[in-house]
Design a protein around this motif. Structure first.
Motif, PDB file in Angstrom:
ATOM      1  N   LEU A 242      -0.211  -3.659   6.162  1.00 43.43           N
ATOM      2  CA  LEU A 242      -0.806  -4.464   7.226  1.00 43.43           C
ATOM      3  C   LEU A 242       0.096  -4.504   8.450  1.00 43.43           C
ATOM      4  O   LEU A 242      -0.376  -4.414   9.588  1.00 43.43           O
ATOM      5  CB  LEU A 242      -1.064  -5.888   6.721  1.00 43.43           C
ATOM      6  N   LEU A 243       1.404  -4.621   8.217  1.00 41.19           N
ATOM      7  CA  LEU A 243       2.359  -4.681   9.332  1.00 41.19           C
ATOM      8  C   LEU A 243       2.350  -3.369  10.121  1.00 41.19           C
ATOM      9  O   LEU A 243       2.343  -3.376  11.359  1.00 41.19           O
ATOM     10  CB  LEU A 243       3.757  -4.973   8.796  1.00 41.19           C
ATOM     11  N   ILE A 244       2.330  -2.232   9.418  1.00 41.84           N
ATOM     12  CA  ILE A 244       2.293  -0.928  10.093  1.00 41.84           C
ATOM     13  C   ILE A 244       0.977  -0.758  10.849  1.00 41.84           C
ATOM     14  O   ILE A 244       0.946  -0.238  11.975  1.00 41.84           O
ATOM     15  CB  ILE A 244       2.487   0.203   9.065  1.00 41.84           C
ATOM     16  N   THR A 245      -0.119  -1.222  10.249  1.00 42.70           N
ATOM     17  CA  THR A 245      -1.420  -1.129  10.909  1.00 42.70           C
ATOM     18  C   THR A 245      -1.451  -1.950  12.187  1.00 42.70           C
ATOM     19  O   THR A 245      -1.948  -1.505  13.230  1.00 42.70           O
ATOM     20  CB  THR A 245      -2.531  -1.599   9.955  1.00 42.70           C
ATOM     21  N   ILE A 246      -0.939  -3.174  12.124  1.00 45.36           N
ATOM     22  CA  ILE A 246      -0.899  -4.036  13.313  1.00 45.36           C
ATOM     23  C   ILE A 246      -0.042  -3.398  14.404  1.00 45.36           C
ATOM     24  O   ILE A 246      -0.420  -3.404  15.583  1.00 45.36           O
ATOM     25  CB  ILE A 246      -0.364  -5.433  12.934  1.00 45.36           C
ATOM     26  N   TYR A 247       1.084  -2.831  14.004  1.00 45.84           N
ATOM     27  CA  TYR A 247       1.950  -2.174  14.990  1.00 45.84           C
ATOM     28  C   TYR A 247       1.244  -0.976  15.622  1.00 45.84           C
ATOM     29  O   TYR A 247       1.346  -0.745  16.841  1.00 45.84           O
ATOM     30  CB  TYR A 247       3.245  -1.722  14.329  1.00 45.84           C
TER      31      TYR A 247
END
Length: 294
Positions: A242-247
């Motif tokens: 999720l963190l990589i997707t948001i970034y």
């Protein structure tokens, strides 16, 4: 909140905050900022000017925590858990232990929101440290009360709540370090990752109340207990994903916004150049006319 609705509300609220902070962190990294810039409420709200300039998350933090406290006391409708001691009992027994534990946790998040409001109103160098200290204290209280919350629980509930305490305590530690090192990008990343893990694990607890398969979790089954830990490890990976997707989404938005800003800036400069050229020509004509008249 010891119910499906309570865990769903808390998990969803934590998830919203985690996504919000992850977006702020991503944009700060892309813009090479040293501090996170929070979105502030407009100075005029509902036609009236605000006395203090505060952020959205500070207000939402206070409002959501206050709403959760009301639900703890009076949900479902007709229930009243406001009493702490049963005065009718000769032994003066304490009652509604879980409710008061949850209320205490939410109360410290209200305190954190108030610290944010005071910090943003002062706009001083110590203000960011005050915000981080308030948040760290709230998560320390969560970890402390959750360790006491598992008393007289089944083995399954103990395992689930201990795995909940782990990211909460790590969040508290990260926020504590941020009091002295607020502009450290790796700490931002770890904080957002643990926030996403904590929120998705809270939502996982909701599934344990109402299993998707229709089969209840068995507290006395070693296989079910093993899969609880396995699922938590999957949530670590899910939080990172999720963190990589948001970034990635913030990176796309930042590139699009930057290219659009550069285009508008180039057009504006071209317009100024053309306008200044015309003005120079007019000034030269006026000077020639004056010389001719003399």
């Amino acid at each position: 909140m010891g119910s499906f609705e309570g865990h769903l509300l808390s998990g969803f609220g934590l998830l919203v905050f985690s996504i919000y902070y992850s977006s702020l962190m991503s944009l700060a990294l892309l813009r090479k900022q040293k501090m996170l810039k929070h979105l502030l409420l407009p100075r005029k709200l509902l036609g009236r000017g605000l006395v203090l300039q505060v952020s959205y998350e500070a207000v939402v933090k206070v409002v959501m925590a206050a709403f959760a406290i009301l639900c703890e006391y009076y949900y479902p409708l007709g229930v009243n858990r406001l009493m702490m001691i049963d005065w009718k009992d000769p032994q003066r027994l304490f009652v509604f232990k879980d409710t008061w534990q949850h209320v205490t946790m939410f109360g410290f998040f209200i305190l954190s929101g108030i610290a944010d409001i005071v910090s943003q109103a002062k706009q001083a160098s110590w203000s960011v440290k005050l915000e981080r200290a308030g948040e760290a204290l709230a998560f320390y209280v969560v970890a402390l009360l959750m360790t006491a919350h598992i008393e007289n629980k089944s083995v399954l509930e103990i395992r689930v709540h201990l795995l909940f305490v782990l990211p909460a305590f790590l969040l508290a530690l990260i926020l504590t370090v941020e009091i002295w090192v607020p502009d450290n990008a790796p700490l931002w990343i770890l904080k957002c990752w643990m926030g996403l893990v904590l929120s998705t694990w809270m939502l996982q607890i909701c599934e344990m109340y109402i299993p998707f398969t229709g089969q209840p979790w068995r507290a006395d089954n070693p296989t079910d207990l093993a899969f609880v830990t396995i699922f938590f490890c999957w949530h670590l990976f899910l939080g990172l994903t999720l963190l990589i997707t948001i970034y990635g989404l913030c990176s796309l938005w930042h590139c699009h916004y930057s290219s659009r800003t550069k285009t508008l800036g180039a057009r504006y400069q071209l317009y100024l150049t053309e306008s200044s050229g015309e003005e120079l020509e007019k000034l030269n004509a006026e000077a020639v006319a004056q010389d001719g008249g003399v």
